[in-house]
Enzyme design. Structure first.
Site, mmCIF file in Angstrom:
data_model
loop_
_atom_site.group_PDB
_atom_site.id
_atom_site.type_symbol
_atom_site.label_atom_id
_atom_site.label_comp_id
_atom_site.label_asym_id
_atom_site.label_seq_id
_atom_site.Cartn_x
_atom_site.Cartn_y
_atom_site.Cartn_z
ATOM 1 N N LYS A 122 -52.306 82.571 -42.445
ATOM 2 C CA LYS A 122 -53.744 82.365 -42.666
ATOM 3 C C LYS A 122 -54.567 83.477 -42.016
ATOM 4 C CE LYS A 122 -52.937 80.298 -45.278
ATOM 5 N NZ LYS A 122 -53.315 80.313 -46.710
ATOM 6 N N ARG A 135 -62.804 98.400 -51.175
ATOM 7 C CA ARG A 135 -62.790 98.772 -52.599
ATOM 8 C C ARG A 135 -64.186 98.650 -53.220
ATOM 9 N NH1 ARG A 135 -58.887 94.676 -54.857
ATOM 10 N NH2 ARG A 135 -58.928 95.887 -56.777
ATOM 11 N N LYS A 137 -66.126 96.020 -53.509
ATOM 12 C CA LYS A 137 -66.266 94.821 -54.321
ATOM 13 C C LYS A 137 -66.934 93.728 -53.480
ATOM 14 C CE LYS A 137 -62.287 95.833 -57.276
ATOM 15 N NZ LYS A 137 -63.015 95.956 -58.539
ATOM 16 N N HIS A 145 -65.333 82.189 -50.814
ATOM 17 C CA HIS A 145 -64.201 82.994 -50.331
ATOM 18 C C HIS A 145 -64.139 82.995 -48.799
ATOM 19 C CE1 HIS A 145 -61.407 86.454 -50.208
ATOM 20 N NE2 HIS A 145 -62.137 86.831 -49.179
ATOM 21 N N HIS A 148 -63.585 79.436 -47.200
ATOM 22 C CA HIS A 148 -62.196 78.992 -47.368
ATOM 23 C C HIS A 148 -61.275 79.691 -46.374
ATOM 24 C CE1 HIS A 148 -58.533 77.611 -49.147
ATOM 25 N NE2 HIS A 148 -58.179 78.820 -49.529
ATOM 26 N N TYR A 185 -49.747 86.718 -59.118
ATOM 27 C CA TYR A 185 -50.801 87.154 -60.040
ATOM 28 C C TYR A 185 -51.476 88.427 -59.527
ATOM 29 C CZ TYR A 185 -55.489 87.301 -62.068
ATOM 30 O OH TYR A 185 -56.648 87.718 -62.657
ATOM 31 N N THR A 206 -57.028 79.032 -61.037
ATOM 32 C CA THR A 206 -58.105 78.191 -60.512
ATOM 33 C C THR A 206 -57.787 76.718 -60.704
ATOM 34 O OG1 THR A 206 -59.701 79.928 -61.081
ATOM 35 C CG2 THR A 206 -60.587 77.767 -60.543
ATOM 36 N N GLN A 209 -55.430 75.623 -58.045
ATOM 37 C CA GLN A 209 -56.116 75.446 -56.764
ATOM 38 C C GLN A 209 -56.853 74.110 -56.706
ATOM 39 O OE1 GLN A 209 -58.155 79.305 -57.083
ATOM 40 N NE2 GLN A 209 -57.362 79.803 -55.056
#
Length: 265
Positions: A122, A135, A137, A145, A148, A185, A206, A209
């Site tokens: 984790k 990058r 992004k 995000h 979590h 993935y 998704t 999840q």
């Protein structure tokens, strides 16, 4: 004020010493919450302030080789944890409905190979966010995000600190299994960018999840509903709203990404 301070000190001692599992207290970052909390604050400052500022005048980094290696390491690590969790517990003597805290002959081995290894994974997951920023992004550094990732570090630390075995560890098996699929993935998209355009992959990842959080939610509801279960119910009172919140957030993301039709201009 002095009464409040005394109460806070007493609560801290209770949580950090009295109910902590003595088998794990000398493991790295387990003695007190402060070093781990400092690292998490450093993580937040890095991904929201320092690193975006650093990247503001620089081009995006091409991290595909680094990310490919990172994904492979994650797949191996999660596979190891799933295997150990099943072999030492969930396919051995653990019960889905009510599993007491593990104090059997393999309990320390389970605590180390499953719970503490999960905690390490984790922490490693935080690199996902670092890669996003490097990058350029930043749009992917969303509340969902970061919440979590931050939350899972806290949960995994708490598992090792207080209950390194038993009912709560089902989420470790489920979460690591889902992450194996996710990182496969991600590895495919690193090798071939055409996978990024595949809604089939994104949509089903998704969905998996959402299913994961729903099953974990049911798992903790069973703990609360089962009478005389010799596992503390307090983790369920934290994890039930936590997983319900995650189900809502991921369902909202799924609806916006794959169901809601874009508005015509």
């Amino acid at each position: 004020m002095s009464v409040i301070l005394k109460g806070a000190v007493k609560l801290y001692y209770y949580l950090n010493e009295e109910i902590a599992d003595p088998r794990t207290q000398n493991w790295y970052l387990m003695r007190t919450p402060w070093p781990g909390l400092a690292l998490m604050i450093l993580y937040l400052l890095t991904v929201f302030k320092w690193l975006p500022k650093y990247m503001s005048s620089r081009p995006a980094y091409d991290l595909r080789p680094v990310i490919a290696v990172y994904n492979i390491v994650q797949i191996i690590g999660c596979s190891y944890v799933v295997y150990q969790s099943l072999a030492l517990g969930w396919l051995n003597h653990y019960s889905f409905i009510c599993q007491p805290a593990d104090d059997g002959p393999h309990s320390v081995e389970y605590a180390w190979r499953v719970c503490y290894m999960y905690f390490v994974i984790k922490f490693a997951d935080l690199l996902d966010t670092i890669f996003f920023v490097l990058r350029k992004k930043q749009n992917q550094v969303t509340f969902l995000h970061v919440y979590h990732h931050f939350g899972m570090v806290a949960v995994s630390w708490g598992i090792v600190k207080w209950v390194p075995g038993g009912h709560i560890t089902f989420l470790i098996s489920a979460n690591c299994f889902v992450h194996i699929i996710m990182y496969i993935y991600y590895l495919l998209t690193t090798w071939d960018e055409s996978y990024k355009k595949s809604l089939w992959w994104k949509k089903h990842v998704t969905q998996i999840q959402i299913i994961q959080f729903t099953i974990i939610l049911i798992h903790f509801l069973l703990l609360v509903a089962t009478k005389d279960c010799r596992f503390p119910r307090e983790p369920a009172y934290i994890m039930i709203p936590q997983n319900l919140f995650m189900v809502i957030l991921f369902c909202d993301f799924y609806y916006k990404a794959y169901i809601r039709k874009p508005k015509s201009v």
